[in-house]
Design a protein around this motif. Sequence first.
Motif, PDB file in Angstrom:
ATOM      1  N   THR A  54      -4.090   4.562   2.775  1.00 38.29           N
ATOM      2  CA  THR A  54      -2.866   3.865   3.166  1.00 38.29           C
ATOM      3  C   THR A  54      -2.881   3.596   4.670  1.00 38.29           C
ATOM      4  OG1 THR A  54      -1.647   4.820   1.313  1.00 38.29           O
ATOM      5  CG2 THR A  54      -0.338   3.987   3.161  1.00 38.29           C
ATOM      6  N   THR A  60       0.861  -1.182   0.000  1.00 36.78           N
ATOM      7  CA  THR A  60       0.000   0.000   0.000  1.00 36.78           C
ATOM      8  C   THR A  60       0.899   1.234   0.000  1.00 36.78           C
ATOM      9  OG1 THR A  60      -1.915   1.095   1.014  1.00 36.78           O
ATOM     10  CG2 THR A  60      -0.255   0.197   2.524  1.00 36.78           C
ATOM     11  N   ASP A 104       1.917   2.461  -5.967  1.00 44.21           N
ATOM     12  CA  ASP A 104       1.549   1.116  -6.423  1.00 44.21           C
ATOM     13  C   ASP A 104       2.312   0.751  -7.696  1.00 44.21           C
ATOM     14  OD1 ASP A 104      -0.268   0.858  -4.347  1.00 44.21           O
ATOM     15  OD2 ASP A 104      -1.994   0.458  -5.645  1.00 44.21           O
ATOM     16  N   ASN A 113      -7.999  -3.401  -0.948  1.00 41.75           N
ATOM     17  CA  ASN A 113      -6.919  -3.429   0.040  1.00 41.75           C
ATOM     18  C   ASN A 113      -7.091  -4.594   1.016  1.00 41.75           C
ATOM     19  OD1 ASN A 113      -5.939  -1.166  -1.227  1.00 41.75           O
ATOM     20  ND2 ASN A 113      -6.734   0.262   0.294  1.00 41.75           N
ATOM     21  N   CYS A 135      -0.465  -6.309  -5.738  1.00 38.57           N
ATOM     22  CA  CYS A 135      -0.419  -4.859  -5.916  1.00 38.57           C
ATOM     23  C   CYS A 135      -1.768  -4.357  -6.404  1.00 38.57           C
ATOM     24  CB  CYS A 135       0.669  -4.513  -6.926  1.00 38.57           C
ATOM     25  SG  CYS A 135       0.845  -2.745  -7.221  1.00 38.57           S
TER      26      CYS A 135
END
Length: 167
Positions: A147, A11, A60, A126, A53
């Motif tokens: 993030t 991240t 990224d 995520n 990813c």
Amino acid sequence: MDDRECSCCFTGHRPMKLPWGMNEDDPRCVSLKQELDARMEAIYELGYRRFLCGMAIGCDMYFAESVLKLRETHGDVTLEAAIPFGDQPGRWTEKLRRRYNGLIDRADTVTVLQYGYTPDCMMRRNRYMVDRSSLLLACFDGRPGGTMSTILYAERSGVKTVIIEIE
């Protein structure tokens, strides 16, 4: 070792949160990419072979490029592109779409998590990555956002987290 044990996800910030923005020639960006390459080699030496990813612009893409570079010297490395929704690059510039498509073409696995955009699709992407990894590598400046949320989710989930600080 199962897939999760040898899997590392990533991240990091998009250009609007990076001090150099889109200028990848900035010495701070060049330095970050070099650090990513070194970290990737160290992570490989720890036994990680599978990398996930989210394929956003900014960090990224740096991570995906670093994984592909690592794969050139270690043929057992794989890259999974975890795409939050089908038209992720739809509003990007032509240059960024070409870069994205080049990375997608070189990925070993491409997982599209849902067809259309929803407000929670990035968070779902995520969590998908964290749930399939035992290590999270993060490029992070300490500010709230996606993030930080991913780091906190990984820590709550017992996933080891390594942070590269962005200043």
